[in-house]
Every structure is written in structure tokens, then in C-alpha cells.
Design a protein around this motif. Structure first.
Motif, short mmCIF file in Angstrom:
data_model
loop_
_atom_site.label_atom_id
_atom_site.label_comp_id
_atom_site.label_asym_id
_atom_site.label_seq_id
_atom_site.Cartn_x
_atom_site.Cartn_y
_atom_site.Cartn_z
N LEU A 1 -49.90 -36.00 -38.06
CA LEU A 1 -51.05 -36.22 -38.95
C LEU A 1 -51.18 -35.15 -40.02
O LEU A 1 -52.06 -35.24 -40.88
CB LEU A 1 -52.34 -36.28 -38.13
N GLY A 2 -50.34 -34.13 -39.96
CA GLY A 2 -50.40 -33.07 -40.96
C GLY A 2 -51.58 -32.15 -40.81
O GLY A 2 -52.10 -31.62 -41.81
N VAL A 3 -52.03 -31.92 -39.57
CA VAL A 3 -53.20 -31.06 -39.33
C VAL A 3 -52.84 -29.93 -38.37
O VAL A 3 -53.72 -29.42 -37.66
CB VAL A 3 -54.39 -31.88 -38.78
N ALA A 4 -51.59 -29.51 -38.34
CA ALA A 4 -51.13 -28.55 -37.34
C ALA A 4 -50.83 -27.17 -37.90
O ALA A 4 -50.28 -26.32 -37.20
CB ALA A 4 -49.89 -29.09 -36.63
N ASP A 5 -51.18 -26.89 -39.16
CA ASP A 5 -50.84 -25.59 -39.75
C ASP A 5 -51.47 -24.43 -38.98
O ASP A 5 -50.78 -23.47 -38.60
CB ASP A 5 -51.28 -25.55 -41.21
#
Length: 393
Positions: free
Chosen positions: A59-63
Motif C-alpha cells: 500500500l506504500g505506507v511502510a516508510d
């Protein structure tokens, strides 16, 4: 107003689902009765299964998770102060869990939702579901004294154990299975380094204890307590003394004491509602099931629910097939009950029950002694702890 999917509740289940549907180009609106600060500030679990971590990457929310999450390849169990480690990574082909608080997960999901323009209605009171047994469902609520209505194709109830969604299913349809445990967890948060770099689950003759953490400088500790205990009766000194006694001398020597800034008592229960779909309504997360926190399954189960449901809804809109949504309840419940079994078992072998006699205590000790000496038993624990694959449902 109209959307394809109305999501009731902006907790982990609701927000993960909103992002999954956004990824597939499916319109969704989230309706939440509280504000963002309240939802984000709730102190909850902090152990993410490998599948949950993988979804956050997708989801592209793991930074922030990659920078701040603590990856654990094992966990520790103590029986009357004698500690042994279970090497989960070695026993499962490299699978791990990551310690990263639910508050941080929610912050990441909300920040990304804001950046992506996801539709969230905050401070929605008197939420009600209508038409879910027909082909024109809708959700109504009041905000700023004005009643508003959202027409939709489907409603997903992600509004927790006390929400309105499960109550919308007729009583002659809904089946509820519940086990209420005769104790709670007294938990504290303190800005002190953890006693160990991995969790310690302790079974002591005085009761259960857990040494956990949220970061290298913030610790989360729990002890089993009676349900009639009051937080005010537990000074920090009393808590630290009891925790160290239950962890045993080796682990206690590594405990750094300090002032707590959050202290609370949480009851424990196992709960499942069936079915998880009725008409145009689907249940996900705590609206459908609760697990005792011993197995660290609560938020992870919500993630597996909405992963399955997003697949089913995508199939409905892209392929015009209802096979996925028709099988959602059975598929989700198969995994839910496996997690319920594991959480119940882990609770039963680590806690002191008021009705336990000498025989029960010896059986408990034998179970943990078997776990200490059996790779097969350790593998079974490890497989469940890191998270069963969705295919296992």
C-alpha cells in the motif's frame, strides 16, 4: 451522496480496506463517529505479522515502519523464572514479526489517506444502516445537527465490538460464540529501555506477565490481575515489584524502572460472530471477532479479513462475479477460528485461572516443559505466531 462501498469505522480494518479499494480504483467512503486524534491515540497492540508488514509495503505506507519497526525472529517464554527462546525464523523458513504500535500504523494510514484524498467523514453521530437486506443499502448519520445519507452498493462494518453494524444483523440469523476470561491485563507504558530485545511471556505461580516494547527507548509491560482491581491501587513501585517477581531473576535484572505515563486494565475475551456477511453487509475486524491479546492477533486478523474482502469486491466489480463475496464469510471465519484457537491455547497455558487446582497447575507446567523440549511444538507455536497464510483458510 453516493459511493460504491460505505465503510463504517476508521480503525485498522476500515482504513486498510479503504486503501485496498483505492488501490483497485473502487470508490469508498469511511464514516467514523470519533475524530482522528481519538482513533489515532488509542493504545492497542504492537506486534505485526509478516503478512501485515507485506500489505503495508504493497500500500506504500511502510516508510516509517522500515525505519522504526523492530523485527523479531524469535520470542521468549518463562516458566517460574526459567527462560527459553523459540527461534521463529528458523522454524518457519525465515518468517518474522515486527513490533510497531497500532497508533503508529494508524498515523501512517491516515497520513496516506489525506495525501491520496480518501473520503473520511469524522464525528458522525447516530450512525444507522438501512436497506442492507435489499439492493439499495444506505448509511445515515448526524453531523453538526444535520442528518446525512450515503447511498452505496455495499456496507462494511468495521466499527468494533460495540458498533452498530453487527447489531443490524437479525438475531435469528446471527450466532455468537464467547468466552470471557476471569482476569484482566494491567498494562503500563514507560519511557525506559526494554528488558529484552524480544518479548518475554511469563507463567508464574502468581500469574502471567509480559515484557514487550514499542521502541528501543519505550517499554510496554503487562501483568495479569483480577477484574475487580483498580488502577489507582497500583503504584509504579508496586507494579515494578510484581512484574520483576513474575519475570524471574534473570529477566528482572534487565528491567529498567521508571515512571509510567499510561496505565490501564483491559479485560480479556474470545468472541466470534457468524456469519460475517448478511445481505449487502459485511463484518470485518473487531465487529466480528475479539481475541485475547496473548497471541497478538487482533489487528492482524482485521488485516486478513479486509484483504479477503477487497479481493472479493474487486472480483465483483471487475469480473461481475459474486463468488468471492458469497464465500467471504466462510473463508474469513476459517482463519478467524484458527487464530481464536491459538490465542485461547496460549492464554490457557500462560495464565493462572481462579479455579485451577494442583493438577491443573502441573498440566500447565508439563505443557510448557514439552514446548521447551520439542521442536515440533515450537514450530506449531511459531507458525501461528508469525501468521498463517490466507491460503490456510
Amino acid at each position: 451522496m453516493r459511493t460504491r462501498v460505505a465503510i463504517v469505522g476508521a480503525g485498522p480494518a476500515g482504513m486498510f480496506l479503504a486503501h485496498l479499494l483505492h488501490l483497485e480504483g473502487i470508490d469508498a467512503t469511511v464514516i467514523e463517529r470519533r475524530d482522528r486524534a481519538y482513533v489515532e491515540g488509542r493504545v492497542r497492540a504492537g506486534v505485526l505479522e509478516q503478512g501485515t508488514v507485506a500489505l503495508m509495503h504493497r500500500l506504500g505506507v511502510a516508510d516509517r515502519l522500515m525505519r522504526e519497526g523492530l523485527v523479531h525472529g524469535g520470542t521468549n517464554v518463562a516458566l517460574d523464572g526459567k527462560l527459553f527462546r523459540i527461534d521463529m525464523a528458523a522454524l518457519t523458513g525465515g518468517s518474522t514479526v515486527t513490533v510497531y504500535g497500532q497508533q503508529e500504523v494508524m498515523r501512517d494510514l491516515f497520513d496516506a489517506a489525506e495525501a491520496r484524498g480518501l473520503s473520511i467523514v469524522w464525528d458522525a453521530s447516530d450512525v444507522a444502516l438501512s436497506g442492507i437486506d435489499g439492493d439499495r443499502p444506505h448509511v445515515t448519520w448526524r453531523r453538526d445537527g444535520v442528518t446525512q445519507q450515503l447511498d452505496c452498493d455495499f456496507v462494511v462494518g468495521c466499527d468494533g465490538y460495540h458498533g452498530v453494524s453487527r447489531a443490524a444483523i437479525p438475531r435469528d440469523v446471527l450466532r455468537v460464540f464467547e468466552r470471557v476470561y476471569p482476569f484482566g491485563w494491567l498494562g503500563v507504558l514507560a519511557d525506559v529501555p526494554p528488558a529484552e530485545h524480544e518479548l518475554i511471556y511469563a507463567n508464574h505461580e502468581r500469574g502471567f506477565a509480559l515484557a514487550s516494547m514499542r521502541s528501543p527507548t519505550r517499554s510496554r509491560y503487562y501483568i495479569q490481575c483480577a477484574l475487580d482491581e483498580e488502577v489507582a491501587d497500583w503504584s509504579d513501585d508496586r507494579f515494578w515489584d510484581e512484574l520483576c517477581l513474575r519475570l524471574g531473576p534473570d529477566a528482572a535484572a534487565k528491567v529498567t524502572r521508571g515512571p509510567s505515563f499510561e496505565k490501564s486494565i483491559a479485560p480479556l475475551r474470545s468472541f466470534v460472530a457468524e456469519p460475517m456477511r448478511w445481505g449487502r453487509l459485511f463484518l470485518a475486524g473487531d465487529a466480528a471477532h475479539i481475541v485475547p491479546p496473548t497471541g497478538a492477533k487482533g489487528m492482524n486478523l482485521a488485516v486478513s479479513d479486509v484483504t479477503m474482502l477487497s479481493q472479493a469486491l474487486t472480483e465483483h466489480y471487475r469480473e461481475r462475479s459474486d463468488a468471492g463475496i458469497d464465500h467471504y464469510s466462510a473463508r474469513a471465519l476459517a482463519r478467524v477460528w484458527k487464530a481464536e484457537r491459538f490465542s485461547w491455547w496460549f492464554t490457557s497455558v500462560t495464565h493462572r485461572f481462579p479455579t485451577m487446582d494442583g493438577f491443573d497447575r502441573r498440566i500447565q507446567m508439563a505443557e510448557l516443559d514439552y514446548l521447551r523440549g520439542s521442536l515440533a511444538a515450537q514450530r506449531a507455536l511459531a507458525e501461528n505466531y508469525v501468521g498463517l497464510p490466507l491460503e490456510a483458510a
